[in-house]
Write a protein that holds these residues in place. Structure first.
Motif, PDB file in Angstrom:
ATOM      1  N   VAL A  32       0.367  -2.265  -1.201  1.00 10.88           N
ATOM      2  CA  VAL A  32       1.541  -2.545  -0.762  1.00 10.88           C
ATOM      3  C   VAL A  32       1.499  -4.074   0.217  1.00 10.88           C
ATOM      4  O   VAL A  32       1.364  -4.501   0.897  1.00 10.88           O
ATOM      5  CB  VAL A  32       1.174  -1.678   0.878  1.00 10.88           C
ATOM      6  CG1 VAL A  32       2.662  -0.919   2.121  1.00 10.88           C
ATOM      7  CG2 VAL A  32       0.191  -0.370   0.352  1.00 10.88           C
ATOM      8  N   ASP A 227       4.077   0.672  -3.120  1.00 10.56           N
ATOM      9  CA  ASP A 227       4.687   0.864  -1.716  1.00 10.56           C
ATOM     10  C   ASP A 227       5.271  -0.237  -1.280  1.00 10.56           C
ATOM     11  O   ASP A 227       4.285  -1.158  -1.077  1.00 10.56           O
ATOM     12  CB  ASP A 227       3.613   1.753  -0.990  1.00 10.56           C
ATOM     13  CG  ASP A 227       4.144   2.835  -1.240  1.00 10.56           C
ATOM     14  OD1 ASP A 227       4.857   3.713  -1.163  1.00 10.56           O
ATOM     15  OD2 ASP A 227       2.905   3.533  -2.202  1.00 10.56           O
ATOM     16  N   HIS A 351       8.877   5.006  -2.414  1.00  9.11           N
ATOM     17  CA  HIS A 351       8.310   3.841  -2.046  1.00  9.11           C
ATOM     18  C   HIS A 351       8.448   3.471  -1.515  1.00  9.11           C
ATOM     19  O   HIS A 351       7.924   2.457  -0.950  1.00  9.11           O
ATOM     20  CB  HIS A 351       7.462   4.078  -3.267  1.00  9.11           C
ATOM     21  CG  HIS A 351       6.302   4.769  -4.135  1.00  9.11           C
ATOM     22  ND1 HIS A 351       5.404   5.661  -3.969  1.00  9.11           N
ATOM     23  CD2 HIS A 351       7.103   5.278  -5.533  1.00  9.11           C
ATOM     24  CE1 HIS A 351       4.676   6.184  -4.908  1.00  9.11           C
ATOM     25  NE2 HIS A 351       5.626   6.197  -5.808  1.00  9.11           N
ATOM     26  N   TRP A 353       9.744   2.408   2.519  1.00  4.80           N
ATOM     27  CA  TRP A 353       8.823   2.338   4.396  1.00  4.80           C
ATOM     28  C   TRP A 353      10.114   1.350   4.344  1.00  4.80           C
ATOM     29  O   TRP A 353      10.564   0.486   4.547  1.00  4.80           O
ATOM     30  CB  TRP A 353       8.118   2.881   3.971  1.00  4.80           C
ATOM     31  CG  TRP A 353       7.325   3.787   3.174  1.00  4.80           C
ATOM     32  CD1 TRP A 353       6.607   3.141   1.968  1.00  4.80           C
ATOM     33  CD2 TRP A 353       6.838   5.515   3.573  1.00  4.80           C
ATOM     34  NE1 TRP A 353       5.802   4.206   1.574  1.00  4.80           N
ATOM     35  CE2 TRP A 353       5.909   5.442   2.114  1.00  4.80           C
ATOM     36  CE3 TRP A 353       7.132   5.919   4.111  1.00  4.80           C
ATOM     37  CZ2 TRP A 353       5.226   6.734   1.952  1.00  4.80           C
ATOM     38  CZ3 TRP A 353       6.785   7.978   3.974  1.00  4.80           C
ATOM     39  CH2 TRP A 353       6.071   7.893   3.020  1.00  4.80           C
ATOM     40  N   ILE A 377       1.857   6.597   3.917  1.00  4.57           N
ATOM     41  CA  ILE A 377       1.547   5.811   2.349  1.00  4.57           C
ATOM     42  C   ILE A 377       0.350   6.224   1.756  1.00  4.57           C
ATOM     43  O   ILE A 377      -0.186   6.718   1.029  1.00  4.57           O
ATOM     44  CB  ILE A 377       1.863   4.228   3.175  1.00  4.57           C
ATOM     45  CG1 ILE A 377       2.586   3.888   2.780  1.00  4.57           C
ATOM     46  CG2 ILE A 377       0.976   3.806   1.286  1.00  4.57           C
ATOM     47  CD1 ILE A 377       3.447   2.581   4.041  1.00  4.57           C
TER      48      ILE A 377
END
Length: 509
Positions: A32, A227, A351, A353, A377
């Motif tokens: 992430v 993500d 993916h 946010w 997530i």
């Protein structure tokens, strides 16, 4: 030029020096990538690292030094008079979910601070929303009822502990206040201990929503991640068109020491007098630092010097203080339905946010965002995910605020181009001041320093092209449309703009 009171710096920034982190100088790959190192970005990254994900924070400047470093730092579920509005717009269940999520954030900070041993001046205090005018008492009573029905320990009172009388107030117990940079510094240290990475002075310019996602930074380095979380306060990517549903507002802050036995024992807010927000924090030597926020305005509008003086005078009169030690300004974005956008960025993504639109309550909302995004997530669930979903459509309920916002943007986008500037040449700008002036057919934002030397940049905001205006109190150029802010030499101070204003040579005007 007006002499303003106090040091032009946030107390939170002044009292905790930065802990530098390296800039990204090569390509990296993580589970992430979090774009933005404010409270929302740091809390999200910390939650994910604790859940076993590899995480990198990418911050354009210094972590916990943007909007988060210039907050009032109240940690409360009582957000002005929001619960009456939430019950009307989102129903009783929506108001209850909002209250639960915000109080959960308050309690989470207390738990995490205790776990990490973070000495962040955390204090549990009651929160008040008050009015001085008898005309506002019915609204206060209604808000107390709405907040209580939403599940908060709310009551109506006229006894607040303020050194002046109020006509009525909502009181909610079990709230808090803290030093945000001390708390977030502890989170960042623990994040690094759990394998996370923090990159400062690393501005992200582009996002490729592939599988995986790829971010491109200002120096050409790329970050590959499954993500991506966009936690840049105002989203730096426009693909979701959230700029049409976000209104930036700015507030001024002054701070003054006072004896501890004269400090009010709570966190206070009124929307009267163009907003007055009051709290105190430990200041040493038997004193507290009184922090007063108010004079709400849209960036790029209003006489900021006059507003600072008005706020300082109100503080002196109401609290009998003599010395203003600090002054600063805070900025936040308000959504058209009063609920932040936290979740998937837009309907076409799985993916990417976003977390934004905190409406001047970024502390509890930033913590809430971190917990909510980490849950989503990692495949978990949250009872309030739907309430905060950025993809929500509220139809007619949201329409009046939406059209009012768009009318304001259009007025600046078109009207500011038609308006004749108040100076006809660079030479008319007084030293130590700035103005937008037409030079060789081009609108230029020109600042003349104390020696008379002109520093000129294009007056067109690099976000969507609105004309910037000069903020004399903070010596910055501000966009009245979407809140981007630029330094005197055009560098980006605040998004959504990611590119600086072009420099212009006006020496041969």
């Amino acid at each position: 030029m007006t002499t303003l009171p106090g040091t032009h710096e946030s107390y939170w920034m002044d009292s905790v020096p930065p802990t530098p982190h390296p800039a990204l100088d090569g390509d990296v790959e993580v589970d992430v990538a979090v774009v933005g190192g404010g409270i929302a970005g740091i809390c999200t990254a910390w939650e994910l690292a604790r859940a076993g994900r590899s995480v990198a924070i990418l911050e354009a400047d210094r972590v916990a030094a943007g909007t988060t470093g210039y907050t009032t730092a109240k940690l409360s579920a009582l957000h002005g008079l929001v619960y009456s509005q939430l019950a009307r717009a989102h129903g009783a269940e929506g108001a209850r979910l909002y209250a639960r999520s915000q109080q959960d954030a308050v309690e989470h900070v207390a738990e995490v601070a205790d776990e990490l041993g973070a000495d962040c001046d955390l204090e549990r205090v009651p929160a008040y929303s008050y009015v001085e005018s008898a005309d506002g008492v019915d609204q206060i009573r209604a808000e107390a009822d709405a907040a209580r029905e939403a599940g908060l320990p709310a009551s109506f009172t006229t006894d607040t502990g303020l050194p002046f009388d109020v006509a009525g107030a909502v009181r909610v117990t079990g709230q808090a206040q803290f030093h945000p940079r001390k708390y977030l510094t502890a989170l960042v240290a623990d994040l690094l201990d759990h394998g996370g990475s923090v990159y400062e002075r690393t501005r992200v310019l582009d996002l490729d929503e592939g599988d995986p996602c790829r971010l491109t930074t200002e120096n050409g380095a790329t970050v590959t991640a499954r993500d991506v979380v966009v936690a840049t306060h105002y989203p730096v990517f426009d693909r979701a068109l959230l700029f049409s549903r976000l209104e930036p507002r700015r507030e001024l802050v002054v701070a003054a020491p006072l004896p501890a036995d004269r400090a009010p024992g709570g966190a206070y807010l009124t929307t009267e007098q163009n907003t007055r927000s009051v709290r105190t924090t430990p200041y040493g030597d038997g004193r507290r630092l009184l922090i007063v926020t108010g004079e709400t305005f849209k960036p790029g509008t209003g006489d900021t010097e006059e507003m600072y003086l008005r706020l300082a005078e109100w503080t002196r009169e109401r609290f009998d203080v003599t010395e203003i030690t600090h002054r600063w300004a805070a900025q936040d974005n308000h959504t058209t339905d009063r609920v932040p956008y936290v979740g998937l960025f837009h309907p076409g993504t799985e993916h990417v946010w976003v977390a934004t639109g905190y409406g001047a309550w970024g502390m509890s909302n930033g913590v809430m965002s971190g917990r909510l995004l980490a849950a989503l997530i990692t495949g978990g669930a949250s009872p309030w995910a739907e309430l905060y979903d950025p993809r929500r459509l509220r139809g007619l309920r949201e329409a009046p605020a939406f059209f009012r916002l768009q009318a304001s943007v259009a007025r600046h986008f078109i009207g500011d181009r038609l308006t004749t500037t108040h100076v006809d040449s660079v030479e008319e700008i007084p030293p130590g001041s700035g103005a937008v002036v037409r030079v060789n057919g081009q609108r230029c934002a020109v600042y003349r320093d104390g020696s008379g030397t002109a520093h000129a940049v294009s007056a067109r905001c690099t976000h969507l092209g609105c004309i910037v205006a000069f903020n004399a109190a903070e010596e910055a150029w501000e966009c009245p449309c979407h809140g981007s802010r630029f330094g005197l030499d055009g560098e980006v101070l605040h998004g959504p703009a990611t590119h600086p204003l072009d420099r212009v040579d006006v020496s041969r005007e």
